[in-house]
Write an enzyme that holds these catalytic residues in place. Structure first.
Site, PDB file in Angstrom:
ATOM      1  N   SER A   1       0.846  -1.202   0.000  1.00 30.38           N
ATOM      2  CA  SER A   1       0.000   0.000   0.000  1.00 30.38           C
ATOM      3  C   SER A   1       0.880   1.250   0.000  1.00 30.38           C
ATOM      4  CB  SER A   1      -0.932   0.013   1.217  1.00 30.38           C
ATOM      5  OG  SER A   1      -0.210  -0.254   2.404  1.00 30.38           O
TER       6      SER A   1
ATOM      7  N   ASP B   1       5.795  -6.799   2.448  1.00 31.33           N
ATOM      8  CA  ASP B   1       5.006  -7.320   1.329  1.00 31.33           C
ATOM      9  C   ASP B   1       5.882  -7.627   0.130  1.00 31.33           C
ATOM     10  OD1 ASP B   1       2.302  -7.747   1.717  1.00 31.33           O
ATOM     11  OD2 ASP B   1       1.749  -5.656   1.333  1.00 31.33           O
TER      12      ASP B   1
ATOM     13  N   GLU C   1       0.193 -12.484  -1.599  1.00 30.57           N
ATOM     14  CA  GLU C   1      -1.249 -12.649  -1.790  1.00 30.57           C
ATOM     15  C   GLU C   1      -1.573 -13.928  -2.549  1.00 30.57           C
ATOM     16  OE1 GLU C   1      -2.799  -9.121  -3.721  1.00 30.57           O
ATOM     17  OE2 GLU C   1      -1.985  -7.798  -2.163  1.00 30.57           O
TER      18      GLU C   1
ATOM     19  N   GLU D   1      -8.722  -9.816   4.086  1.00 32.09           N
ATOM     20  CA  GLU D   1      -9.116  -8.431   3.790  1.00 32.09           C
ATOM     21  C   GLU D   1     -10.529  -8.378   3.224  1.00 32.09           C
ATOM     22  OE1 GLU D   1      -6.188  -6.174   1.642  1.00 32.09           O
ATOM     23  OE2 GLU D   1      -7.548  -4.470   1.353  1.00 32.09           O
TER      24      GLU D   1
END
Ligand code: KIV
Length: 273
Positions: A54, A92, A124, A191
Site C-alpha cells: 500500500s 510485502d 497474496e 481483507e
C-alpha cells in the site's frame, strides 16, 4: 504507566503471535513505510508492523498497488527495520515478484530478507500461489498469507468491493486458508470479507488470522497507518476507524507557517543566531 511501557520489551517473533492466538490475546498490527513513523509506531507498543505494498498508494500516489517494485519495497522495508526495536516486521512481496515462478519468488524473498533485515514476508493468494509459498518457506523464510480482497488482483476483480459474499468464493477461501496453514504460513491476513466467514476461518486455523474489514472475531487487526491517522483523504470505508485527523492538522500548521514567513513573523529574534 503507559500502555507502551506495560508492553514487554522483548522482540516479537512469529512464535509470539502464534502464542498470542493460543492464549486468546488479540494482535495489533499497522503498516509503516518510513523510519520516523515506524519508530513511533514501535514505541507505542504495536505487536507487528507491515511494510505493505500500500506504499504504492499512500507514499507514491499510485491508484493501485501494482506499480511498486521490489527495489522500492526493499527501500521501505530497510527504513522501517532500522527504526524498529520490538515489533515483528513483515514486508510485502510486490506484484510480479513471486507469481507463477517459485524460483523467482524465492529470489525475491531472499533479497527482501537479506537487504531489509525484516522478520517475514507477506504475499497474496491461495492455491495459485502455493508453489511459490512452499519454495519460500523451504528456505526458512516465514510467510504470511493474504486472502479475500487481494489488491494485486484488482484488474481481475474490477472492484474493491467486499469479497467472498457468495458460497462458492467463500468455500474456496476456506480451503485456501487451510492450504496456507498446511504449507506452513505463520499467519494470514483476511481483507474485506464478511465477518462470519472470517470468524469461521479463524476458528478452523491454529495460526493467527489478522483482519482488515473482516470483523472482530479474528485474532488481530491491521490498518493502513495513513488511513487511521487521517492523513489520507477521500477514503472512508466502513471498516476504517480514524484515530486522528492529521490531514486537517498538517494543512493548518503548514498554512500558519506560510503566513508567518510571508508576514515576517517567523523567524523572530529568539529564533536567530
Ligand atoms: O499493503 C497493505 O497495506 C496490506 C494491508 C491492507 C493488509 O496488505
Amino acid at each position: 504507566m503507559s500502555t507502551a511501557a506495560q508492553t514487554s520489551q522483548s522482540k516479537v517473533t512469529t512464535c509470539t503471535l502464534q502464542k498470542m492466538k493460543r492464549e486468546g490475546r488479540k494482535i495489533a498490527m499497522l503498516t509503516a513505510y518510513d523510519y520516523s513513523l515506524a519508530s513511533l509506531v514501535d514505541q507505542a507498543g504495536i505487536d507487528a508492523i507491515l511494510v505493505g505494498d500500500s506504499a504504492a498508494n499512500v507514499m507514491a500516489g499510485y491508484p493501485t498497488t501494482l506499480p511498486i517494485s521490489l527495489d522500492q519495497m526493499i527501500y521501505h522495508g530497510a527504513s522501517v527495520v532500522r527504526a524498529v526495536k520490538r515489533a515483528l516486521v513483515v514486508v510485502d512481496m510486490p506484484f510480479g515478484s513471486y507469481q507463477g515462478d517459485p524460483l523467482e519468488a524465492l529470489r525475491s524473498a531472499v533479497r527482501i530478507m537479506k537487504e531489509t533485515g525484516a522478520d517475514a514476508v507477506k504475499l497474496e493468494g491461495g492455491e495459485e500461489a502455493a508453489e511459490s509459498i512452499r519454495k519460500v518457506i523451504s528456505a526458512g523464510i516465514p510467510v504470511m498469507g493474504h486472502l479475500g480482497l487481494t489488491p494485486q488482483s484488482i484488474n481481475q476483480f474490477g472492484t474493491y468491493a467486499v469479497r467472498a459474499t457468495e458460497e462458492k468464493e467463500a468455500e474456496k477461501l476456506l480451503s485456501d486458508a487451510r492450504l496456507l496453514e498446511e504449507l506452513g504460513c505463520f499467519g494470514i491476513v483476511l481483507e474485506k470479507i464478511p465477518a462470519r466467514l472470517a470468524a469461521r476461518v479463524s476458528g478452523q486455523l491454529s495460526v493467527p488470522v489478522i483482519g482488515i474489514g473482516a470483523g472482530g472475531q479474528v485474532d488481530g487487526q491491521v490498518l493502513v497507518l495513513h488511513d487511521m491517522l487521517g492523513i489520507t483523504q477521500g477514503f472512508s470505508p466502513r471498516f476504517l476507524r480514524r484515530y486522528l485527523d492529521l490531514s486537517g492538522e498538517i494543512t493548518d500548521a503548514v498554512s500558519r507557517y506560510t503566513q508567518d514567513v510571508r508576514s515576517g513573523d517567523f523567524p523572530s529574534s529568539k529564533e536567530e543566531y
